[in-house]
Design a protein around this motif. Structure first.
Motif, PDB file in Angstrom:
ATOM      1  N   SER A  70       0.833  -1.212   0.000  1.00 20.82           N
ATOM      2  CA  SER A  70       0.000   0.000   0.000  1.00 20.82           C
ATOM      3  C   SER A  70       0.864   1.256   0.000  1.00 20.82           C
ATOM      4  O   SER A  70       0.567   2.237  -0.692  1.00 20.82           O
ATOM      5  N   ASP A  87      -7.506   0.164   2.868  1.00 24.31           N
ATOM      6  CA  ASP A  87      -7.270   1.299   3.772  1.00 24.31           C
ATOM      7  C   ASP A  87      -6.522   2.432   3.058  1.00 24.31           C
ATOM      8  O   ASP A  87      -5.894   3.264   3.702  1.00 24.31           O
ATOM      9  N   ASP A 132      -3.610  -1.373  -5.907  1.00 29.33           N
ATOM     10  CA  ASP A 132      -3.110  -2.017  -4.686  1.00 29.33           C
ATOM     11  C   ASP A 132      -3.882  -3.328  -4.573  1.00 29.33           C
ATOM     12  O   ASP A 132      -5.092  -3.336  -4.357  1.00 29.33           O
TER      13      ASP A 132
HETATM   14 MG   LIG Z   1      -2.049  -2.904   2.160  1.00 28.35          MG
END
Ligand SMILES: [Mg+2]
Ligand SMILES: Nc1ncnc2c1ncn2[C@@H]1O[C@H](COP(=O)(O)OP(=O)(O)OP(=O)(O)O)[C@@H](O)[C@H]1O
Length: 404
Positions: free
Chosen positions: A151, A176, A252
């Motif tokens: 990420s 996230d 991602d």
């Molecule tokens: Mg991640």
């Protein structure tokens, strides 16, 4: 037929589909890729197969077919849309044109009329070929192992790219990325999927979360259950659409080979494998490479970067490269304080500390991936690497790598 016109046909009448198919075949200039029976199948097939032209036979109530024409004229601008019906009333022809059809064929097909239409399709295809087609580059950031920094790397790569870029959070259950850019999304990929059949620039703009002039995020669903309605076909469709709207799409990805991740990986132009230089990291990377091989992904598009690169790592890089059978194209230093600060502030490091070693390296990796910059090479780092690794200390670890 080297340059045959590739067709997809929609008709809910088998006899009409058969007639159209036969007429196209006898023209000697066309090939039918698919015969569809309903509007949804047609929509997906046109996006998937990208035919030169599509014939949509209008039913008694042409509403469904005309709405399909409308959707396709936005989503598949390179496909020449032709409507067909027995009733060639001016009102129906006009509604077809307004929906986005370029030609109208009266049924049953007349060979001379078909020949004129095919000529128009050929002209159109010729014009589209010379037009600069927007075909955004899709980069997937992946690791088989959680916590490797996927990420962090994906967000920073997206933030440093020098053209309109969309960062896509495909961790559908627990994404996230919004926190990596300190934004609260009002809409997510779940909304994009729900509205995929009526997408245009304005709607897309309202579903993504802008970060800067160049960067926006397509956030993961806010509630995990919303992910249940998202299928691999949806992912295929939306990536296809997004690449016509953005120069770069950075995804991602989850750390597993689940159907959603595979659907996304199937479409990447470049795949960035993030790994840490420890035995589990190397072993998982090797495993990912083996799976990519089995799936049949070309090695050309797979690039490996090392994250959390540290002086304390007693691994000889040449050994790792020969074990993996791939070169390592980037080394992002381990800098817990700076990285955590950037994540906690929700500001990509490439913006908050653009002069830092990590930011410079991420920019170099982004340039290499975009094909703008010089090809990356681990070689110039030799001096640095030699000072980082003591050969004696690394021997034992290198033996373990071989067993990985
Ligand atoms: Mg991640
Ligand atoms: N270059 C780095 N230097 C120091 N720490 C780092 C670096 N990159 C990532 N980290 C740390 O690793 C943690 C995990 O990073 P990140 O969330 O990007 O990994 P991930 O692969 O996406 O993990 P997840 O499995 O949770 O999705 C971060 O919180 C950060 O503290």
């Amino acid at each position: 037929m080297i340059n045959a016109i590739r067709f997809v046909i929609l008709s809910n009448s088998a006899a009409t589909a058969e007639d159209l198919h036969a007429a196209l075949k006898s023209s000697g200039r066309s090939r039918v890729l698919e015969r569809c029976e309903n509007a949804d199948q047609m929509y997906t097939d046109v996006l998937r197969l990208q035919p030169t032209a599509a014939i949509i036979a209008l039913g008694a109530n042409a509403e469904d077919e005309l709405s399909l024409v409308k959707r396709l004229s936005t989503a598949a601008p390179d496909t020449f849309l032709i409507t067909a019906a027995e009733n060639a009333s001016p009102a129906l022809v006009m509604s077809s044109m307004r929906a986005g059809a370029r030609e109208f064929l009266q049924l049953p097909v007349n060979a001379e009329e078909l020949s004129t239409v095919l000529l128009r399709v050929e002209e159109f295809a010729g014009e589209r070929k010379v037009e600069q087609k927007k075909h955004g580059r899709v980069v997937g950031v992946f690791s088989c192992k959680g916590g490797a920094g996927v990420s962090f790397v994906a967000t920073n790569l997206a933030a440093v790219m020098d053209a309109p870029t969309l960062l896509v959070d495909l961790n559908l259950q627990a994404g996230d990325l919004d926190s990596f850019i300190a934004k609260t999304p009002s809409h997510t990929i779940a909304d994009l999927v729900k509205n995929r059949q009526r997408l245009d620039d304005a709607l897309l703009g309202s579903l993504v979360t802008p970060y800067s002039e160049k960067l926006a995020l397509l956030a993961a669903p806010l509630e995990a259950y919303e992910a249940d309605d998202i299928t691999p076909d949806h992912i295929f469709e939306i990536i296809h659409f997004l690449r016509s709207r953005y120069e770069n799409i950075v995804m991602d990805l989850q750390h597993t080979f689940d159907p959603i991740t595979i659907a996304a990986l199937d479409q990447v132009d470049a795949m960035l494998l993030v790994m840490t230089l420890d035995i589990p990291g190397i072993r998982n990377t090797k495993r990912a490479l083996r799976i990519f091989d089995r799936i049949g992904y070309s090695h050309d598009k797979i690039k490996i970067v090392v994250n959390r690169y540290s002086k304390k790592t007693d691994v000889e890089l040449k050994h790792v490269e020969s074990h993996l059978g791939e070169s390592l194209i980037g080394f992002i230093l381990n800098d817990y304080v700076s990285v955590m600060e950037s994540i906690n502030m929700g500001r990509p490091l490439v913006s908050s500390e653009p002069g830092s070693k990590i930011a410079v390296e991420l920019r170099r990796i982004a340039d290499a991936l975009s094909g703008y910059g010089a090809p990356p090479a681990a070689q110039p780092r030799k001096g640095l690497l030699r000072s980082l690794f003591s050969r004696g200390a690394s021997l034992e670890l290198n033996a373990s790598i071989d067993k990985a």
